[in-house]
Design a protein around this motif. Sequence first.
Motif, PDB file in Angstrom:
ATOM      1  N   SER A  11       0.857  -1.184   0.000  1.00 49.99           N
ATOM      2  CA  SER A  11       0.000   0.000   0.000  1.00 49.99           C
ATOM      3  C   SER A  11       0.892   1.232   0.000  1.00 49.99           C
ATOM      4  CB  SER A  11      -0.919   0.007   1.222  1.00 49.99           C
ATOM      5  OG  SER A  11      -0.152  -0.100   2.420  1.00 49.99           O
ATOM      6  N   ALA A  13       1.064   5.745   0.047  1.00 54.41           N
ATOM      7  CA  ALA A  13       0.468   7.073   0.198  1.00 54.41           C
ATOM      8  C   ALA A  13       1.290   8.070  -0.602  1.00 54.41           C
ATOM      9  CB  ALA A  13       0.433   7.486   1.670  1.00 54.41           C
ATOM     10  N   HIS A  41      -3.345   5.893  -1.447  1.00 57.30           N
ATOM     11  CA  HIS A  41      -4.035   6.992  -0.778  1.00 57.30           C
ATOM     12  C   HIS A  41      -3.347   8.308  -1.126  1.00 57.30           C
ATOM     13  CE1 HIS A  41      -6.289   4.058   1.462  1.00 57.30           C
ATOM     14  NE2 HIS A  41      -5.191   3.538   1.993  1.00 57.30           N
ATOM     15  N   TYR A  56      -6.752  12.824   1.754  1.00 54.10           N
ATOM     16  CA  TYR A  56      -6.742  12.961   3.209  1.00 54.10           C
ATOM     17  C   TYR A  56      -5.831  14.119   3.593  1.00 54.10           C
ATOM     18  CZ  TYR A  56      -8.804   8.317   2.934  1.00 54.10           C
ATOM     19  OH  TYR A  56      -9.625   7.254   2.641  1.00 54.10           O
ATOM     20  N   MET A  62      -5.675   9.006   7.313  1.00 56.69           N
ATOM     21  CA  MET A  62      -5.942   7.860   6.430  1.00 56.69           C
ATOM     22  C   MET A  62      -6.598   6.730   7.226  1.00 56.69           C
ATOM     23  SD  MET A  62      -2.617   7.549   3.908  1.00 56.69           S
ATOM     24  CE  MET A  62      -1.664   6.812   5.210  1.00 56.69           C
TER      25      MET A  62
END
Length: 694
Positions: A11, A13, A41, A56, A62
């Motif tokens: 994942s 960001a 994200h 965000y 998040m």
Amino acid sequence: MAVEALFTPRSIALVGATDKSGWSISTLANLRNHGFPGPVHLVNPRGGTVHGERAYRSLTEMPSPVDLAYVMVPSTAVLGVLREGAELGIRCYVILTAGFGEAGPEGARLESEITAFARGHDLTVLGPNGNGYINAAAGITPYGLPIAQPLPHGSVGVVLQSGALASSVLAFAQARNIGISLLTSMGNESVVTVTDVLGYLVGDPATKVIALFLEAIRDPAEFSRVARLALGAGKPIVALKIGRSRLASHTAQAHTGALVGDDDVIDAAFRQLGVIRVRSVEDLIITSGLLAAVGPLPGRRIGVVTPSGGAAEIIADRAEDEGLELPPFAPSTVARLAEIVPSFGTVQNPLDVTGYVLIDRTLLGRALEAVTADPGIDLVMLLSEPPRSAPPDPSPTFALYSASASRIAASPVPVVVVSNVLTDVTEFGRTVQRETGYPHVVGGIEHGIQAIGAAVRWSRARARARALAPAPPAERRPPGASGVWAEHRASALLSAAGLPVVPSQLVRDAEAAVAAADRFGYPVVLKVSAEGLAHKSDAGGVRLGLTTPDEVRRAYHDVIATTRAHLPGALVQPQRGAGIELLVGVVRDPGWGLTLAVGLGGVWVEALRDTALRILPVDAADVRDALTELRGAALLRGARGTEPADLDAVADVVARVAGFAGTLGDDLESLEINPLLVTGSRVEALDALITWRS
């Protein structure tokens, strides 16, 4: 430091994502378009919508922490992002932001702060001032510039100390259909370094070859350690190291210092570590692509099959430059080819099967079968390339290339396919290769010959790979050694170590000089002896060919008067006859350590500049190889009827000198013998100089 976790996040960001930034747009597009399977994200302090998706306001906002934060905020805000991420348990970061050490003192201060914080909290940080990376093998592409389609997946790992070149390197690899496993733009290397990524790639099963673009080697010892691991693992390192100017003269006292430049030492280190050095971006990628495709090559005897006589002549000219041999075909091969090649062709190596291939489309393949079966050939270079455009009915093309691919796969020796010139592989060409199994094609004869030569040298280095023993402990360093030692002290130290040194006697007056000459027998040599005087000949302190007591007396008074030496004295030695004069010098490089230079010596050493370098430790085999690299190697072999040198005896003495230098401790600056006189199997030091650190 979790380098593997950096390159395999689940994942991500994007911190600092904004519609106003091309970096932000490209990074998200790369992740979406190239198959990243995990969540991405977006973080923007204003929140809202960015790139059509929810943003965000912070990492804390998040829904869950991520494995990797890709940071694009202003330089003054980067440390805050690291602090917030560390509290959330985010361990890996790519910092795209510039304005750090490369931007001046204030930027350097900011970089030192983020480096200290990262190390103190065990964070893995790539950058700052880097574009990120492309993990093509895993479909993970947090990279700040657009990545064109198709992104070829393969086994070449690319590590670049340049952000601007990264996209060009990628585009060229795509154009030549050379697949990458990982491409990394290093940035400022505040935490994660080139050697960290090298170490990762050595253990990465998706990577077969490592391509490096280097501006500097920051930690030679660590680079050496990882390069030896790569060689032991059978993973070639191909390096384009820029900055080849001669900047370093590591000691002004010895001739060796003037001969050993920074780039010379890097060349020597690369050679011993099995690192292939290239001179262009094209050769960096082409050579890496070849090694990834064919792996080690068994020898340097190549057979060439081509439909072009001109190409055959070019290859014959360039093969010798690269240390490759084109041996005559065996009689059985000649007989077999004579049945295949048209009567207007000539059966020889390199083989031109002529333009008749346009009439008989099987001719090239049948000739290839015959040449690959030759018992005196280690590998075959085949001039061919994938088709550029699709004909109305492509099925005959697919059938032809499928048959060729089968012949190549069945060959008892490696077959390297090379195109005549460097051109892009077209989409139809890619399709033909993919569907038929036709192998990788090296781009252009010039790049192809260089790549084959490099691959052969690497294969030899790998076959000879051995763990170099560390230098013995420093047990022989004389107490209080400092400055430049006069010849009598240097020679005595070498002689005490069992090295062959011409006899000599230190005298303090003319009559003592005569007595020494009488004892040695005429003719003799007389040299001034004074601490701190390095180049006696330049100062007028040497007299040769003295045959009578009166000549010895006059010579003594002359050299003392000429040099005005402090605490004057002189060395008297028997004069040796003709022979080959060599320089043997060991000088301390600030990064790589003790470095051996061996070459033609005497008074012309700096003018001739004919030396070969090796990083210590070395053995006699290393030294013998070095001797054969000299332009003046023919002299050692006995040019024009002169007595040839016993190369084994020379190599043994030089290796012993180098080994002894390694025992003298960290205060040794240089040790030089000039000349080392070689007459057949007799090897003897006629002059010596040792410089210690002040």
